[in-house]
Design an enzyme around this catalytic site. Structure first.
Site, PDB file in Angstrom:
ATOM      1  CD  GLU A 205      -2.407   3.983  -6.304  1.00  0.00           C
ATOM      2  OE1 GLU A 205      -2.323   4.595  -7.387  1.00  0.00           O
ATOM      3  OE2 GLU A 205      -1.549   4.060  -5.412  1.00  0.00           O
TER       4      GLU A 205
ATOM      5  N   GLY B  13       1.909  -0.432 -12.076  1.00  0.00           N
ATOM      6  CA  GLY B  13       2.628  -1.695 -12.174  1.00  0.00           C
ATOM      7  C   GLY B  13       2.183  -2.577 -13.317  1.00  0.00           C
ATOM      8  CB  ALA B  14      -1.096  -4.009 -14.230  1.00  0.00           C
TER       9      ALA B  14
ATOM     10  N   GLY C  82       0.160  -8.990  -4.080  1.00  0.00           N
ATOM     11  CA  GLY C  82      -1.205  -9.460  -3.840  1.00  0.00           C
ATOM     12  C   GLY C  82      -2.115  -9.021  -4.977  1.00  0.00           C
TER      13      GLY C  82
ATOM     14  CB  THR D 154      -6.460 -10.088 -10.782  1.00  0.00           C
ATOM     15  OG1 THR D 154      -6.334  -9.761 -12.165  1.00  0.00           O
ATOM     16  CG2 THR D 154      -6.022 -11.521 -10.557  1.00  0.00           C
TER      17      THR D 154
ATOM     18  CE  LYS E   1      -7.752   5.174 -18.930  1.00  0.00           C
ATOM     19  NZ  LYS E   1      -8.329   6.482 -19.329  1.00  0.00           N
ATOM     20  N   GLY E   2      -4.459   2.078 -14.955  1.00  0.00           N
ATOM     21  CA  GLY E   2      -4.348   1.574 -13.585  1.00  0.00           C
ATOM     22  C   GLY E   2      -5.693   1.348 -12.925  1.00  0.00           C
TER      23      GLY E   2
ATOM     24  CG  PHE F 274      -1.796  -1.265   1.260  1.00  0.00           C
ATOM     25  CD1 PHE F 274      -2.651  -1.624   0.228  1.00  0.00           C
ATOM     26  CD2 PHE F 274      -1.670  -2.121   2.341  1.00  0.00           C
ATOM     27  CE1 PHE F 274      -3.379  -2.801   0.277  1.00  0.00           C
ATOM     28  CE2 PHE F 274      -2.389  -3.307   2.401  1.00  0.00           C
ATOM     29  CZ  PHE F 274      -3.249  -3.650   1.369  1.00  0.00           C
TER      30      PHE F 274
ATOM     31  CG  ASN G 288      -7.546 -12.044 -14.439  1.00  0.00           C
ATOM     32  OD1 ASN G 288      -8.713 -12.059 -14.037  1.00  0.00           O
ATOM     33  ND2 ASN G 288      -6.741 -13.080 -14.283  1.00  0.00           N
TER      34      ASN G 288
HETATM   35 MO1  MOS Z   1       1.363   3.016  -3.988  1.00  0.00          MO
HETATM   36  S1  MOS Z   1       0.901   4.269  -2.467  1.00  0.00           S
HETATM   37  O1  MOS Z   1       2.296   4.054  -5.016  1.00  0.00           O
HETATM   38  O2  MOS Z   1       2.091   1.686  -3.386  1.00  0.00           O
END
Ligand code: MOS
Length: 739
Positions: free
Chosen positions: A700, A519-520, A477, A629, A696-697, A251, A626
């Site tokens: 969050e 990340g993804a 995770g 997930t 896209k992300g 997090f 996916n």
């Molecule tokens: Mo996130 S707060 O950039 O792990």
């Protein structure tokens, strides 16, 4: 060893991606709800976290922490501790006192020369044969401190504030717009300091071999963490390897290295033995990072038709002296809604409490709930349905920079969300009651900036026609193992069980890591490019253009020819390297993930308890890699949001900054009974500016709208606008009429 042919593909995002590569692949494994390949390991406990796997001969360290808020460490009862059972080393070293790096692209941690800046700051490490012996001795540590003056500042009210220019902006004349407006709102909200409390507490296990350091650590961004750790120790990054095959949540608290890996590395070198430093939950709360509290002034005004004419958002957050991070609370305010007059302002106060850092959706997680509560309130003043009000204020382009959105389906999210949730059943504020329960419905926009980070991966197509994906990406995770497997399988035309994904080892090609919802998309794009390089080589062997090549079920097809991959490979392996780099698209268009979130709450008129009865959300965040997930990420984000709306709050003793509720008994996060049925939908979306996958992300964005929807539902239930989070029972009961 077979021969290996090496191929490579790089891409920098400087333009729109015209071809939708995954729109044309044939395997059909991407965007399916595939189970996690690491699922069986997770549920059988064989997916080991940092401190669950020790090399033979490992000894254990316990961090000794400051018992004063400010001062200088001048001594320690080292001889006494050294004589205690099992104790091998009492380590005092200035490098231990450094603050955790923020994971800001390898930026060096702030250094303290013997100086204590907050209570609970690590000052020494006790190492013993067993963890229990180390803890026993560590708790008997007594340090001497020199007070060189300087008052500790614990409360934001007492802090001195700095005003970084980069986070301020203004347009037009907000004061004049406020005066002239048909409806206006000027209010102040507060959000508390919060703790990340990831399931896996921070820990590190370090050992040295031939002058090279290896650390098993719980980290999110290995390529940066290697540099940070090397920098902390004063050695070359080439001598550092970090292993983090599985991470139990982060997090944001594990973006940068923290004290335990530095301490374990130094002690392991001194002792010539592996040293494990697992943190106690209380140490996690006290010595890693926190989310800053915030005070936020929001000014909004609109005309008679509910069209916004002015938006003001001024925030006050905090961090330790000298730290460069400050929570970017206003990050999405400039581009979410219309309003030609704007004032965005940001102030950082200096406090002597634990280092503030990134926590899931840093900025929007606490900024959006507040602006969405304000929008809701203004809509009510204007007598316009909150969804209709938002629809009237979606700009054609980013009004702050006059650049287009890369893709923005907020309006569709709002409309579909209203349908999904049954928004038409909503009643006027304070009019729906079931016995002691006041019932209300609320909604909010969810928005989170979309980012891309440089990322590298290797995809090896082996002579038997199976493939291996290798990158130092982490799976915290989130499902990295799943999606990277699916991406490679889709691009190479393989069933998913023919692809093995290896992650979490800094010796592998450097990925973006897990952070900021990038990340993804970042690591997935590098895998896409690596696999595309392999495809190009296969196309060459088929005598076809890459665009004419179909790869499916381990076969290559072009024109009238169909050949199995082992046949085509002829005993060779093809190793593709892929690198994605952010480019001018980060500035030439406005990229964000969007959503609409809904909550129904019941508020007890007797006890003040708030129960979230159901939630729903619709997101548009590009291609969904996916759906299982992705959905889990959004559920997690919404549970996170329930916590920030109703229960989560770090308390510091006003006298000395002691962290009061530093464990999960006292720091209240939502448990099963607090979490209702959650419905989630993703709209079909493609973002051709974002990356080659057009994704896209999503890690969050679901946090960002949840607390706002809950706040607005509470207002609809009770007729009261609560402006100080979390909305705990005491605040509710004080505001409601006596039953
Ligand atoms: Mo996130 S707060 O950039 O792990």
């Amino acid at each position: 060893m077979s021969d290996t042919v090496q191929v490579e593909r790089q891409q920098k995002m400087d333009s729109r991606e015209d071809t939708d590569f995954f729109g044309g692949t044939a395997q059909g494994v991407l965007s399916t709800a595939m189970d996690r390949p690491d699922g069986p390991q997770k549920v059988t406990g064989t997916a080991t976290y940092a401190d669950e796997d020790h090399p033979p001969g490992t000894v254990f360290g316990w961090l000794v922490r400051a018992t004063v808020t400010r001062g200088f460490v001048t001594g320690l009862n080292t001889d006494e501790l050294r004589a205690m059972p099992g104790v091998l080393l009492v380590l005092r070293d200035d490098r231990l006192l450094r603050n955790p790096a923020q994971g800001q692209a390898g930026r060096a941690p702030v250094q303290f020369k013997g100086e204590v800046a907050y209570k609970g700051q690590p000052i020494a490490l006790v190492v013993a044969e067993s963890f229990e012996q180390a803890r026993h001795a560590g708790l008997a540590a007594k340090a001497d401190y020199l007070d060189r003056g300087g008052k500790a500042v614990i409360c934001p009210e007492d802090a001195e504030f700095e005003t970084p220019k980069a986070k301020q902006s203004s347009m037009g004349d907000l004061d004049a717009a406020m005066t002239a407006a048909a409806h206006r709102l000027d209010g102040e909200w507060t959000t508390p300091s919060m703790s990340h409390v990831a399931m896996e507490p921070h820990s590190a296990v370090a050992w040295w071999e031939d002058g090279k350091l290896t650390v098993r650590a719980s980290q999110q961004m290995l390529k940066h963490n290697v540099k940070e750790l090397a920098d902390s120790l004063g050695i070359s990054p080439a001598m550092v390897r970090i292993l983090a095959p599985f991470v139990g949540g982060g997090f944001g608290s594990k973006l940068g290295i923290s004290h335990e890996s530095v301490a374990a590395a130094i002690a392991a070198r001194k002792l010539g033995r592996p040293v494990a430093v697992p943190l106690h939950r209380r140490q996690v709360c006290e010595t890693t990072t926190r989310r800053s509290e915030s005070r936020q002034r929001v000014r909004l005004c609109c005309d008679r038709d509910g069209v916004l004419t002015g938006v003001g958002h001024e925030v006050w957050v905090s961090n330790l002296p000298g730290e460069t991070f400050s929570e970017p609370v206003t990050q999405s305010t400039p581009f979410t809604y219309r309003g030609e007059n704007r004032e965005i302002a940001h102030h950082v106060g200096r406090l002597n409490i634990t280092c503030a850092g990134s926590m899931r959706a840093p900025g929007e997680a606490i900024g959006v709930p507040v602006t969405e509560a304000a929008i809701d309130e203004l809509a009510e003043m204007a007598g316009i349905d909150p969804i209709e009000f938002r629809l009237r204020n979606i700009p054609e382009e980013d009004p702050s920079k006059e650049i287009p959105y890369s893709s923005n389906r907020l309006a569709d999210c709002l409309r579909r969300g209203a349908e999904l949730f049954g928004w038409s059943e909503r009643k006027p504020a304070g009019t729906r009651r079931e016995g002691e329960w006041l019932i209300g419905m609320g909604m909010a926009t969810a928005v989170r900036v979309n980012m891309l980070q440089e990322s590298e991966a290797r995809v090896v197509l082996l002579p038997d026609g199976s493939a291996r994906v290798e990158t130092d990406m982490t799976d915290i995770g989130t499902g990295s193992y799943s999606i990277l497997t699916q991406i490679a399988a889709e691009a190479l035309g393989l069933p998913a069980d023919r692809v093995t994904t290896v992650l979490g080892d800094s010796d592998l090609p450097p990925a973006a890591g897990s952070g900021g919802s990038f990340g993804a998309a970042s690591s997935g794009s590098s895998v896409t490019l690596a696999a595309q390089a392999v495809r190009e080589e296969l196309a060459k062997r088929m005598g076809a253009d890459p665009g004419e090549l179909t790869l499916k079920d381990g076969h290559a097809i072009a024109g009238n020819t169909r050949r199995s991959l082992p046949d085509l490979l002829g005993g060779e392996a093809i190793e593709g390297k892929g690198t994605i780099k952010p480019g001018s698209n980060a500035r030439s268009v406005r990229q964000a993930s969007w959503g609409a979130q809904f909550a129904e709450v019941a508020v007890s008129a007797v006890t003040g308890e708030v129960q979230v009865r159901r939630m729903a959300a619709v997101f548009a965040a590009g291609r969904v890699l996916n759906p299982k997930t992705a959905r889990s990420q959004c559920i997690g984000g919404m549970v996170f949001g329930i916590g920030s709306a109703l229960t989560e709050e770090s308390h510091y003793d006003r006298r000395d900054g002691s962290f009061v509720n530093r464990d999960l008994a006292e720091y209240k996060i939502p448990a099963n009974l607090d979490v209702p049925k959650i419905e989630i939908e993703f709209l079909e979306d493609r973002d051709a500016w974002a990356n080659p996958m057009q994704a896209k992300g999503i890690g969050e964005v679901a946090v960002c709208g949840t607390a706002g929807a809950i706040l607005n539902a509470i207002a609809n239930a009770t007729g009261v606008r609560f402006r100080h989070l979390p909305v705990t029972l005491d605040k509710v009961i004080a505001a409601l009429p006596r039953p």
